[in-house]
Each structure stands twice: as C-alpha cells, then as structure tokens.
Scaffold this active site. Structure first.
Site, PDB file in Angstrom:
ATOM      1  N   ASP A   1      30.354   2.809  41.230  1.00 11.20           N
ATOM      2  CA  ASP A   1      30.817   2.074  42.547  1.00 11.20           C
ATOM      3  C   ASP A   1      32.282   2.462  43.016  1.00 11.20           C
ATOM      4  OD1 ASP A   1      32.248   0.426  40.806  1.00 11.20           O
ATOM      5  OD2 ASP A   1      31.810  -1.416  41.547  1.00 11.20           O
TER       6      ASP A   1
ATOM      7  N   ASP B   1      35.081   0.986  42.787  1.00 11.27           N
ATOM      8  CA  ASP B   1      36.210   0.931  42.034  1.00 11.27           C
ATOM      9  C   ASP B   1      36.108   1.127  40.484  1.00 11.27           C
ATOM     10  OD1 ASP B   1      34.607  -1.528  41.915  1.00 11.27           O
ATOM     11  OD2 ASP B   1      36.214  -2.626  41.198  1.00 11.27           O
TER      12      ASP B   1
ATOM     13  N   SER C   1      35.268  -3.584  45.756  1.00 13.92           N
ATOM     14  CA  SER C   1      34.327  -3.302  44.719  1.00 13.92           C
ATOM     15  C   SER C   1      33.226  -2.627  45.548  1.00 13.92           C
ATOM     16  CB  SER C   1      33.910  -4.352  43.794  1.00 13.92           C
ATOM     17  OG  SER C   1      32.810  -4.131  43.027  1.00 13.92           O
TER      18      SER C   1
ATOM     19  N   ASP D   1      34.177   0.336  38.156  1.00 14.39           N
ATOM     20  CA  ASP D   1      33.731  -0.631  36.802  1.00 14.39           C
ATOM     21  C   ASP D   1      32.300  -0.543  36.890  1.00 14.39           C
ATOM     22  OD1 ASP D   1      33.068  -2.007  39.091  1.00 14.39           O
ATOM     23  OD2 ASP D   1      34.491  -3.707  38.589  1.00 14.39           O
TER      24      ASP D   1
HETATM   25 MG    MG Z   1      33.159  -2.853  41.269  1.00 12.44          MG
END
Ligand code: MG
Length: 463
Positions: free
Chosen positions: A245, A247, A101, A249
C-alpha cells in the site's frame, strides 16, 4: 472543525485543501509536540509518504513542532514502519507520519507515534486532541524555537535491520534467485522495496515505482486492484507478485499464475516462516491477530502448536497485546505483519522477506502453499440501525439474541461480539463512523458464510 476532518485516537485525516490545510496540520503538530515534549529536548521524528500534499504538510508540521520548542528529525519520503523504527533509533519523544495509508489520493493525514514506536493509545490520543482543541498552546519565545535536522539514513537502517533478522533466511532466498513482480502504486514503496528484493538476490520486474503519489489505481492492495500486477507476473513468468500500500505497512501476494491470493495469506505465510524453522526461542509463545482476521492465520499457527490470541481491531490493540504476551509474531488479515524481533508495527519489508523465506525453504510455489491448507470465504455486510436502536446499549439486545441463537458458539466480547466455531465465525460490531452495524463472517464456503450473516441480520432487525 469541518465535516470531513476525521479525528481518531492515533491521528487526524481529511481531504486535502478542504479540511486538511497547513493551518490545521501545524496546530495538530504543535499539540502533539506539546504532549511529547518532556522538557528534556528529545526530538520528534517526522516522515511522509509519496502524496503530492506531503512536502507542504511536512513543512507545516515541522513549523508547528518547532513553535512549541520541539526539535525535529526529518526522515523525508519513507514507509510508515521506517518512521516507527527511526523513533526508536533516535530515542525520540515520538513521531508524526504524514500518510493517509490506502485512502485515495485526495486524502492525507497525520498519524501519531509514541516514544515506543507504536501508534498512540486512547489516553495519549485523547490528550493530544484536548491540546489541539484548547485555547492556547505553549508557544516558544524567539530563543527557544526548535531546530530541524535531516536524517537521510532511515531507509538504509530499516533495510539493514530487516536483512539481519534471524527469521529471514537470506542464503536460502538468494539461492532461489526468485523472479519478483512488484507494484508499489507510486507510493513510498518505490523508495525501498526494489532494493530489499535486489539485496535478497531476486530479479525484480516492477510497475508504479515512481514515488510521486499519483496513484494509477485505487491504492489498497486488495485483489480487485491487482490486475496489472497479475498480468506482469504472467508476462515476466514471475515466481510471485508483490503489492504494497502507499505507506508500505501492508503487503499482498499474487501467485505465480497471476492470481491475487487474498491479503490474509501474507500473515499466514509469515507465521509459517517464523514458526516452521524455529530454534526453540518461539516455543510456547503465542501468535496475535485481530478478531476479524481469517482462519488461514489460525491454521498456520496451529500447524506448529502455537496458540492464537485475538485482539480488538486496530493496529495499536494488536501491538500492545503482542508486547503483553511476548508473542512471537502477530498482525492483521489485511496484509499487515508485525514481527517483534524487529519492532511491533506493521511492516511490509519484513512481510516480504518472511514470505520469501517460506517460499525458499518450503520448495513449493505460492499456489501450492495456498492449496496445502483449508480454504475459506469471508463475507462482509452492514445494516442500518433502526431509530430506536441507535443508543449504544441497544446493541446489547442484538448481542444477547445472537448468543441465545448460537449458544454452542464460543463468544468473545472484547470488540462487539464474535461468535466462533472450529471452522467458521461471525463478528458483529457497531461502525465507528456511521449508524450502522457491521457483520463479517468466514466459513468453508461462501454459502455458509452468507448464512451466518443473514441470521445475524435477521436477529438484528428483530431486536
Ligand atoms: Mg498503510
């Protein structure tokens, strides 16, 4: 296991090459595959973010899954929500996402998704952990090894699903021909965010679109990391700056003057987009956020008469509460928007499309939208627990002292103690990783928030 390998309910995280090695990844993947394997030969979906260790760990995880007889569908370099959607699409037994993340480049992690497309809960996560720590895993013989199949359509399906959402007003957005400044921090966002905005008729000026995982700045989309995006907004005279960010999300917004407005506004704007032009389907349905989410989110819901329900901190807690209450929308104050009309997971493409819907329909600039509602300051602090105060039960005396001191406040004990008043709150909870107690407060001014924190710390020290 070594010191920096951090195991939680929904996954395992570590420093690449030190603690997180292909051997460790393969073992955890085999454990997850054993848990997920129902005997019906349902596949497990695997995807990864842009980190340099991603291809290596992906191969290790696939080997681990295959070794316990699991078939694998590999969706490649994608956003976390793209994997969650692919699990649902393929009716898979689960999913593994290789992503740390917003953590720095030297980290990576495995995150485990259940067959419902949601991160594992405590019971399932504990079972996978037991399997990983156990003496032996049920490895397949030569004739029962799992197969691998590539799925290169997961991103296009994700984008098509976002654009088909009832809550996304494509026509209104296209009419506005927004100029968007975009920063995807050389993470997975480059693989889908520019296309999303172009299909919405926006003109996109972007930095850090490369998907090579070489983050040029700390990758969390918090205000102090968005200076280059702010400059891009000003240079390109953009209507809005958008950062995600690594990844994809979480999504954060920079206003048309180049100022980061804080991640809490992402969910607040998405709520206004969904509730503001609803067709009656949303009536009576609540909004869910976590206990540490800003009041700007509560204010957005209240504007339309929607009730706000708070869940313990953690994406899976918020997700399960959204399902339980049939909430219309939910998420976290960190820029994570969960819109169950698509799926119950944080999704930056959904957040971006909803934010643009609000911007198109409200006929106001980002800074005007911010100025329309009350503003608050959040202050965070932590304090070491004294030696005599480390047993978990001891925090109860701290909570009791706080409740006595603030008897007029509404108390929520789902996750530590959260005391709230109409325009402020104080959330006190133990740290999950160190012998510390965490304080977070929000109030109309930083002085007021600081005062709540100081009083909390004083009582903690005296208890
Ligand atoms: Mg993330």
């Amino acid at each position: 296991m070594s010191d920096t390998l951090m195991v939680s309910v929904s996954g395992v995280r570590g420093l690449v090459g030190t603690d997180l090695t292909p051997e460790v990844v393969a073992r955890w993947a085999a454990a997850f595959g054993t848990w997920a394997h129902t005997g019906k030969r349902k596949p497990v979906v695997i995807g990864r973010d842009a980190r340099t260790s991603g291809p290596m760990f992906s191969q290790a995880a696939i080997a681990g899954l295959n070794s316990v007889g699991c078939d694998v569908i590999d969706v490649g370099l994608v956003a976390t929500p793209t994997v969650q959607l692919a699990v649902e699409h393929h009716r898979a037994a689960g999913g593994i996402i290789l992503t740390a993340s917003h953590n720095p480049i030297e980290w990576n992690a495995l995150k485990f998704v259940g067959p419902d497309g949601i991160f594992l809960d405590t019971i399932a996560g504990t079972r996978v952990r037991e399997l990983a720590a156990g003496a032996s895993l049920p490895r397949a013989n030569y004739n029962a090894i799992g197969a691998v199949e590539a799925d290169s359509n997961a991103i296009s399906r994700h984008l098509a699903a976002v654009l088909a959402l009832r809550g996304v007003d494509i026509r209104a957005i296209r009419r506005r021909k927004f100029r968007i400044a975009l920063d995807t921090v050389r993470g997975a966002g480059g693989a889908l965010m520019p296309e999303l905005f172009e299909r919405l008729g926006c003109r996109v000026a972007a930095i850090n679109l490369e998907t090579d995982g070489l983050f040029p700045r700390p990758p969390e989309p918090v205000p102090e990391n968005l200076k280059a995006l702010g400059a891009l907004v000003r240079r390109k005279k953009a209507d809005i700056g958008i950062a995600v960010d690594p990844d994809v999300d979480r999504l954060a917004i920079v206003d048309e003057k180049g100022r980061p407005i804080g991640e809490d506004y992402t969910l607040a704007f998405a709520i206004r987009a969904v509730l503001g032009w609803s067709d009656g389907r949303t009536a009576g349905r609540p909004v869910v956020c976590n206990l540490s989410t800003s009041l700007v989110v509560e204010d957005a819901a209240k504007e339309f008469g929607a009730k706000v329900v708070r869940a313990p901190v953690g994406e899976a807690h918020v997700a399960r509460k959204i399902i339980e209450l049939k909430a219309v929308i939910g998420g976290e104050g960190n820029g994570g928007v969960m819109y169950p009309a698509l799926h119950v997971g944080r999704d930056a493409p959904v957040a971006g499309a909803l934010v643009l819907t609000l911007l198109a329909r409200a006929r106001a600039s980002v800074s005007e939208l911010v100025a329309r509602a009350p503003q608050y300051t959040i202050v965070k602090a932590k304090q070491e627990l004294g030696a005599g105060n480390r047993a978990p039960g001891k925090l109860d005396t701290v909570y009791a002292a706080l409740r006595r001191r603030f008897a007029e406040a509404v108390a929520d004990t789902q996750d530590g103690l959260r005391l709230s008043w109409p325009d402020r709150w104080l959330h006190v909870r133990p740290s999950g990783t160190e012998p510390m107690i965490r304080f977070i407060a929000e109030a109309p001014s930083s002085g007021d928030a600081q005062q709540l924190i100081e009083e909390g710390r004083r009582l903690c020290a005296a208890s």
